[in-house]
Design an enzyme around this catalytic site. Structure first.
Site, PDB file in Angstrom:
ATOM      1  CB  SER A  86      -8.899   1.242   5.702  1.00 52.77           C
ATOM      2  OG  SER A  86      -9.421   2.659   5.538  1.00 52.77           O
ATOM      3  CE  LYS A 107      -3.587   1.774   2.543  1.00 55.47           C
ATOM      4  NZ  LYS A 107      -4.939   1.978   3.785  1.00 55.47           N
ATOM      5  CB  SER A 111      -8.018   3.958   2.762  1.00 53.39           C
ATOM      6  OG  SER A 111      -7.331   3.133   3.848  1.00 53.39           O
TER       7      SER A 111
END
Lengths: 95, 503
Positions: free
Chosen positions: B193, B78, B169
């Site tokens: 998330s 990420k 997210s």
């Protein structure tokens, strides 16, 4: 509680975010929607409740007061938008 | 070679050990898949040269008998994690082309254990979002489509349907794992998330206990809630990744100094006699029948494995989301104060230093981040602190106490739905009221507020053919129980994979 246009401008300045005049009304609506949503917290009885400080019980650990890192000025300024001789440069602050 | 991308981490590990293929083969297969899947926008930066070099080094270590636990396993990272000499942006304009001179502790643990980095994955800007639509690099496309949709396939004739969001997210992480572009991915979870995108893409996502993984070197959003964890295709793979990601770090004073268990040992362990709490407050008014059905199904599966269901009450559940939308923005406004255009990232000049700050932050932050920083500034400002922030932190104490009371009564874990719906369309929830989007996290946010571990495991498909997940919530630092229970659900529900329409 809801905010007016002057408060939106004041918050924006406190947050150091430039807000154009034509954005104020829109932001006011969004902020008020969020404030209306969080308003429900006022119905909770929090008398005598301690505010949360740490979500898991943990003791703060101390370490010896000694230098563990350093001598990396090149690395520290590597991503600076403007730098000179290992200093960050900014617009004039003091007249 | 394409079948190499369909392996689990556990089976890839075995194949590498038995020299059925090399780490370089495995990495090349994934790099080829990534190239064909660019329309999904899951990766914001591909690092093929670095990936191949790391894979070759893995092959050398496998040959010399010094392979680590993740040797040669290609992963996506990420973009919230700092990676040494590789651009790390949090998918915000304000970080620009920031190139860290260090690795986050979590990524350094992965490289220590032999993992290969394929590239950086898309996410909501500063991890603020539930749909991956706030990224400066644009939205991620969910590899899953509604049944009958031919959108994106280049179909001749009429296009049916819209692209769906992968959740957020960690939308890039979930999409890349579901689309078989990497064997696993790192992710972070502040209000859901990891678990919500995992549920939206038919993948497994674990948010570990607060303090289980170091936050050092991960771009901070809300420091008392943020926690790193894995997204993978099986519960076992999530356990394998968690073992490497977790562990003490003196550079994060909130990181627990506890030994890291071999989480894989929990896979396949009997759950007989475990008491599973079913919190009644999670049965929302107007909850879709499919979610209700999925939940009942999960209860039956766990019962079938010998667990005992207990009705429990978490009375402050409905206040978790509003309290979160005070605490998280407050911490964000403080954390994001560092983006001032002086030391790194974007600078937008102004007539003086204050105007430079204001212009930089106006240009550098997207609308959702701006909104949250302003809310946070407001609730922390003089005269409002007690009414908002202090009250929210007291409510948080009550939320945590709800869970503690249940665990004290002998409950080992809780079972809930992961999300109130399946994935929705891109643009469908970006209307005038930001709260509509926030409601996505209604089942996950309580877990962050209480600092507990939570896992989302794929459990079925809805009427549109889209994946749905169940969430298990555990006691602090008892991720092992979640892996054991998660495996029971996985065994019963099976695996879910999207049709490959994008390549």
């Amino acid at each position: 509680m809801s905010v007016d246009a002057a408060t939106v401008r004041r918050i924006a300045h406190l947050a150091r975010i430039a807000v154009a005049d034509d954005e104020v009304e829109h932001l006011r609506g969004e902020i008020n929607a969020i404030l209306a949503f969080v308003e429900q917290l006022s119905e909770v009885n929090v008398d005598g409740v301690e505010p949360m400080i740490s979500v898991t019980p943990m003791t703060m650990v101390q370490r010896a007061d000694e230098v563990t890192d350093g001598g990396i000025a090149d690395q520290i300024v590597r991503n600076a938008p403007a730098a000179q001789d290992h200093y960050f440069t900014v617009p004039k602050v003091i007249e | 070679m394409t079948e190499l991308t369909g392996l689990s981490i556990a089976s890839a590990r075995e194949g590498l050990q038995k020299k059925q293929f090399s780490a370089l083969d495995l990495t090349n297969a994934h790099l080829a898949a990534m190239e064909k899947a660019r329309s999904l926008n899951a990766f914001v930066l591909e690092t093929p040269e670095q990936a191949r070099a790391m894979a070759q080094a893995s092959d050398a270590r496998i040959s010399s008998g010094s392979a680590g636990p993740l040797e040669g396993i290609p992963l996506g990272i990420k973009d919230l994690f700092c990676t040494k000499d590789v651009r790390s942006t949090a998918c915000s304009r304000i970080l620009g082309d920031f190139v860290p001179t260090y690795d986050s502790t979590v990524t350094s643990h992965l490289w220590r254990d032999g993992a290969v980095m394929l590239g950086k994955l898309n996410n909501d800007e500063f991890a603020m979002g539930s749909s991956n639509e706030t990224s400066v690099f644009g939205p991620v496309v969910n590899p899953w489509r509604r049944r009958g949709s031919n959108v994106g396939a280049g179909a001749s004739g009429g296009i049916e349907g819209t692209h769906l969001v992968p959740g957020g997210s960690s939308g890039g992480s979930a999409a890349a794992v579901a689309a078989r572009l990497c064997l696993g991915a790192t992710a972070t979870d502040t209000g859901g998330s990891i678990r919500q995108p995992a549920a939206f893409t038919g993948t497994v996502g674990l948010k570990p206990t607060y303090g289980r993984c170091s936050r050092w070197g991960i771009v901070a959003f809300a420091s008392s809630l943020d926690q790193a964890g894995p997204i993978a295709r099986t519960v076992r793979d999530a356990a394998i990744l968690t073992r490497s990601m977790a562990g003490h770090d003196p550079k994060d004073s909130t990181c627990a100094n506890l030994p890291v268990p071999n989480y894989e040992d929990a896979i396949g362990k009997s759950v007989k006699g475990m008491r599973i709490g079913i919190p009644k407050e999670y049965r929302l008014d107007g909850m879709p029948a499919e979610i209700e059905k999925l939940w009942s199904q999960g209860i039956e599966w766990l019962k079938g494995a010998g667990a005992e269901m207990v009705d429990v009450s978490l009375p402050h559940t409905k206040y978790a989301l509003p309290a979160y939308y005070i605490v998280a923005p407050a911490e964000a406004s403080s954390n994001l104060a560092r983006y001032d255009g002086v030391r790194y990232g974007l600078r937008e000049a102004g007539r003086d230093i204050t105007a430079t700050y204001e212009n930089t932050r106006a240009k550098g932050f997207g609308p959702e981040v701006r909104r949250r920083v302003m809310i946070g500034t407001y609730v922390l400002s003089a005269g409002y602190y007690d009414a908002y922030y202090l009250r929210a932190q007291k409510v948080r104490t009550l939320i945590k106490k709800d869970f503690e009371d249940c665990f004290k009564s002998g409950v080992h874990a809780m079972l809930t739905p992961a999300t109130p719906s399946a994935a929705f369309g891109i643009g469908e929830k970006s209307g005038a009221d930001p709260v509509e989007m926030y409601l996505n996290d209604v089942f996950t946010v309580t877990v962050n507020m209480a600092g507990l571990p939570g896992i989302s495991v794929p459990a079925g498909l809805d009427g549109q053919g889209l994946p749905l997940g169940l969430q298990l919530i555990g006691r602090p630092f008892d991720e092992e129980t979640l892996f054991s229970l998660g495996q029971v659900i996985e065994d019963a529900a099976g695996a879910f994979a999207p049709q490959t329409w994008w390549s």
